[in-house]
Motif scaffolding. Structure first.
Motif, mmCIF file in Angstrom:
data_model
loop_
_atom_site.group_PDB
_atom_site.id
_atom_site.type_symbol
_atom_site.label_atom_id
_atom_site.label_comp_id
_atom_site.label_asym_id
_atom_site.label_seq_id
_atom_site.Cartn_x
_atom_site.Cartn_y
_atom_site.Cartn_z
ATOM 1 N N GLU A 1 13.242 -0.667 -8.995
ATOM 2 C CA GLU A 1 11.838 -0.885 -9.320
ATOM 3 C C GLU A 1 11.067 -1.640 -8.273
ATOM 4 O OE1 GLU A 1 10.508 -2.904 -12.653
ATOM 5 O OE2 GLU A 1 10.782 -1.181 -13.960
ATOM 6 N N ALA A 2 11.738 -2.558 -7.630
ATOM 7 C CA ALA A 2 11.060 -3.407 -6.653
ATOM 8 C C ALA A 2 10.331 -2.550 -5.621
ATOM 9 C CB ALA A 2 12.057 -4.320 -5.972
ATOM 10 N N GLU A 3 10.851 -1.328 -5.395
ATOM 11 C CA GLU A 3 10.247 -0.530 -4.326
ATOM 12 C C GLU A 3 8.898 0.079 -4.700
ATOM 13 O OE1 GLU A 3 13.123 2.267 -6.425
ATOM 14 O OE2 GLU A 3 13.055 0.151 -5.868
ATOM 15 N N LEU A 4 8.479 -0.077 -5.964
ATOM 16 C CA LEU A 4 7.156 0.429 -6.347
ATOM 17 C C LEU A 4 6.033 -0.430 -5.773
ATOM 18 C CD1 LEU A 4 7.693 1.341 -10.126
ATOM 19 C CD2 LEU A 4 7.454 2.919 -8.215
ATOM 20 N N ILE A 5 6.379 -1.673 -5.490
ATOM 21 C CA ILE A 5 5.365 -2.649 -5.077
ATOM 22 C C ILE A 5 5.722 -3.233 -3.720
ATOM 23 C CG2 ILE A 5 4.368 -4.926 -5.663
ATOM 24 C CD1 ILE A 5 3.495 -2.843 -7.657
ATOM 25 N N HIS A 6 4.719 -3.423 -2.866
ATOM 26 C CA HIS A 6 4.938 -4.206 -1.655
ATOM 27 C C HIS A 6 3.757 -5.155 -1.499
ATOM 28 C CE1 HIS A 6 2.022 -2.000 1.022
ATOM 29 N NE2 HIS A 6 2.187 -1.095 0.077
ATOM 30 N N VAL A 7 4.005 -6.234 -0.790
ATOM 31 C CA VAL A 7 2.970 -7.261 -0.704
ATOM 32 C C VAL A 7 2.348 -7.252 0.691
ATOM 33 C CG1 VAL A 7 2.541 -9.751 -0.830
ATOM 34 C CG2 VAL A 7 4.079 -8.657 -2.476
ATOM 35 N N PHE A 8 1.031 -7.209 0.736
ATOM 36 C CA PHE A 8 0.326 -7.227 2.018
ATOM 37 C C PHE A 8 -0.712 -8.338 1.966
ATOM 38 C CE2 PHE A 8 -3.164 -5.832 4.812
ATOM 39 C CZ PHE A 8 -2.474 -5.653 5.992
ATOM 40 N N LYS A 9 -0.662 -9.237 2.951
ATOM 41 C CA LYS A 9 -1.559 -10.409 2.962
ATOM 42 C C LYS A 9 -1.613 -11.105 1.595
ATOM 43 C CE LYS A 9 -4.521 -8.955 6.775
ATOM 44 N NZ LYS A 9 -5.854 -8.484 7.180
ATOM 45 N N GLY A 10 -0.439 -11.217 0.976
ATOM 46 C CA GLY A 10 -0.349 -11.965 -0.286
ATOM 47 C C GLY A 10 -0.735 -11.172 -1.530
ATOM 48 N N ILE A 11 -1.171 -9.920 -1.366
ATOM 49 C CA ILE A 11 -1.610 -9.137 -2.521
ATOM 50 C C ILE A 11 -0.614 -7.996 -2.784
ATOM 51 C CG2 ILE A 11 -3.472 -7.714 -3.492
ATOM 52 C CD1 ILE A 11 -4.749 -10.268 -2.896
ATOM 53 N N PRO A 12 -0.156 -7.859 -4.054
ATOM 54 C CA PRO A 12 0.740 -6.743 -4.386
ATOM 55 C C PRO A 12 0.003 -5.400 -4.384
ATOM 56 C CG PRO A 12 0.864 -8.513 -6.039
ATOM 57 C CD PRO A 12 -0.335 -8.787 -5.196
ATOM 58 N N PHE A 13 0.547 -4.424 -3.664
ATOM 59 C CA PHE A 13 0.026 -3.058 -3.649
ATOM 60 C C PHE A 13 1.130 -2.115 -4.104
ATOM 61 C CE2 PHE A 13 -2.828 -5.111 -0.665
ATOM 62 C CZ PHE A 13 -4.032 -4.473 -0.873
ATOM 63 N N THR A 14 0.769 -0.935 -4.620
ATOM 64 C CA THR A 14 1.802 0.056 -4.901
ATOM 65 C C THR A 14 2.126 0.766 -3.591
ATOM 66 O OG1 THR A 14 0.396 1.965 -5.334
ATOM 67 C CG2 THR A 14 0.794 0.486 -7.183
ATOM 68 N N THR A 15 3.235 1.500 -3.615
ATOM 69 C CA THR A 15 3.623 2.207 -2.398
ATOM 70 C C THR A 15 2.661 3.356 -2.090
ATOM 71 O OG1 THR A 15 5.179 3.375 -3.806
ATOM 72 C CG2 THR A 15 6.073 1.639 -2.417
ATOM 73 N N ARG A 16 1.733 3.624 -3.006
ATOM 74 C CA ARG A 16 0.716 4.640 -2.717
ATOM 75 C C ARG A 16 -0.305 4.148 -1.696
ATOM 76 N NH1 ARG A 16 1.569 8.640 -6.554
ATOM 77 N NH2 ARG A 16 -0.409 9.635 -6.097
ATOM 78 N N SER A 17 -0.281 2.847 -1.418
ATOM 79 C CA SER A 17 -1.068 2.301 -0.305
ATOM 80 C C SER A 17 -0.066 1.945 0.777
ATOM 81 C CB SER A 17 -1.800 1.026 -0.720
ATOM 82 O OG SER A 17 -2.714 1.285 -1.753
ATOM 83 N N SER A 18 -0.005 2.736 1.851
ATOM 84 C CA SER A 18 1.039 2.466 2.842
ATOM 85 C C SER A 18 0.669 1.229 3.663
ATOM 86 C CB SER A 18 1.247 3.669 3.753
ATOM 87 O OG SER A 18 0.350 3.639 4.837
ATOM 88 N N PRO A 19 1.693 0.450 4.070
ATOM 89 C CA PRO A 19 1.435 -0.742 4.886
ATOM 90 C C PRO A 19 0.685 -0.387 6.172
ATOM 91 C CG PRO A 19 3.730 -0.686 4.172
ATOM 92 C CD PRO A 19 3.115 0.617 3.740
ATOM 93 N N PHE A 68 -5.912 3.933 -0.595
ATOM 94 C CA PHE A 68 -4.963 4.865 -1.205
ATOM 95 C C PHE A 68 -4.531 5.911 -0.182
ATOM 96 C CE2 PHE A 68 -4.234 8.880 -3.487
ATOM 97 C CZ PHE A 68 -3.358 8.498 -4.488
ATOM 98 N N GLY A 69 -3.236 5.953 0.124
ATOM 99 C CA GLY A 69 -2.740 6.974 1.025
ATOM 100 C C GLY A 69 -1.981 6.389 2.200
ATOM 101 N N ASP A 70 -1.825 7.206 3.250
ATOM 102 C CA ASP A 70 -1.124 6.712 4.436
ATOM 103 C C ASP A 70 -2.091 6.696 5.617
ATOM 104 O OD1 ASP A 70 -1.380 9.294 5.348
ATOM 105 O OD2 ASP A 70 0.643 9.876 4.751
ATOM 106 N N ILE A 71 -1.537 6.557 6.778
ATOM 107 C CA ILE A 71 -2.343 6.329 7.968
ATOM 108 C C ILE A 71 -3.332 7.464 8.271
ATOM 109 C CG2 ILE A 71 -0.521 7.260 9.495
ATOM 110 C CD1 ILE A 71 -2.475 4.087 10.284
ATOM 111 N N SER A 72 -3.056 8.657 7.726
ATOM 112 C CA SER A 72 -3.956 9.794 7.985
ATOM 113 C C SER A 72 -5.296 9.634 7.252
ATOM 114 C CB SER A 72 -3.297 11.098 7.557
ATOM 115 O OG SER A 72 -3.124 11.097 6.157
#
Ligand code: A3P
Length: 279
Positions: A1-19, A68-72
């Motif tokens: 489950e942990a992989e559904l969420i990642h933290v960027f600049k202190g804010i949790p995002f879903t993996t649907r927002s790529s780092p 929402f999405g990746d680098i494209s």
């Protein structure tokens, strides 16, 4: 489950927002006529988006959320030739600086955080992109700690409230839309410099009712794979109940006391806080 969420600049995002996308947002090329539609999740974003797109008689594109999405994503938005309505759940500090420099119009929609919490709880339960929560009690604690996607409701609201008097910012509340939608539609049209008759306003309000929007989505007249929420692309998860005060069906008296304690502490410098949660 942990992989559904990642933290960027202190804010949790879903993996649907790529780092990679999040890192590149600072270089985003805003256009002066972009309109941003800003919210903390579950505040009425889709309702407001429905209203705004119906207001325009000229060609506009309601995009998916900027985060929402990746680098494209950046290139995809760059390629759009029409005026862009761009949704986002980003807090003010994380917003691409170009939108600020170009003084793009921004509409912020907020809602009684008690109802937002309840709405988000159900969303967590129905949305496979979000971690599992077992009980309302567990979610209630996570929400108050800001340990949910998009971080703390309080921080989000406060970061935007600081800019409520900026000429290019319009602050709206879900509850006001429920109370008098024609008035809010009028206010939005003035803010966006759109000429519109009372008759047209009535028509927009009719088409934007909860039942109309829900039925439309079920009939898939509107693209079911397009949402203005960065947490899913499934519109069917959006139209749940659409009422004010559903928190009363979920909060225990004790939870209510705790919520108000934390609310009063976090929001003590807020000028708008009074009145949002007591309806
Ligand atoms: P509930 O879960 O309380 O029903 P968002 O669009 O920001 O994700 O917010 C979703 C919330 O707005 C949901 O709240 C949803 O039912 C409500 N909503 C969506 N369309 C609406 C409408 N036309 N009128 C009233 N509420 C609406």
């Amino acid at each position: 489950e942990a992989e559904l969420i990642h933290v960027f600049k202190g804010i949790p995002f879903t993996t649907r927002s790529s780092p990679e996308l999040l890192k590149s947002l600072d270089n985003f090329d805003a256009r002066e006529d972009d309109v941003l539609l800003v919210s903390y999740p579950k505040s009425g974003t889709h309702w407001l988006a429905g209203v705004i797109t119906k207001l325009y008689t000229t060609q506009v594109t309601l995009t998916s959320p900027i985060e929402f999405g990746d680098i494209s994503k950046l290139e995809e938005l760059n390629k759009l030739s029409s005026k862009r309505i761009i949704p986002t759940h980003l807090d003010y500090n994380m917003l691409p600086p170009n939108f600020k420099n170009k003084k793009c119009k921004m509409i912020y929609i907020s809602r009684n955080p008690k109802d937002t919490a309840v709405s988000m709880y159900h969303y967590y339960r129905d949305n496979p992109n979000l971690p599992t929560v077992d009980t309302w009690t567990a979610f209630f604690d996570l929400f108050l700690k800001g340990d949910v996607v998009c971080g703390s409701w309080f921080d989000h609201f406060l970061s935007w409230e600081e800019h409520k008097n900026d000429k290019n910012v319009l602050f709206l509340f879900y509850e006001d839309m429920k109370k008098d939608l024609p008035k809010i539609v009028h206010d939005i049209s003035v803010f966006l410099d759109i000429n519109i008759s009372d008759h047209e306003i009535q028509d927009i309000c009719k088409k934007s009712s909860f039942s109309e929007m829900k039925t439309n989505t079920e009939k898939e007249n509107s693209d079911p794979n397009h949402t203005v929420c960065a947490l899913t692309s499934n519109r069917k998860l959006i139209f749940r109940k659409g009422t004010v005060g559903d928190w009363k069906n979920h909060f225990t008296p004790k939870q209510n006391v705790k919520f108000e304690e934390i609310f009063n502490e976090k929001m003590k410098l807020s000028k708008m806080a009074k009145g949002i949660i007591y309806e």
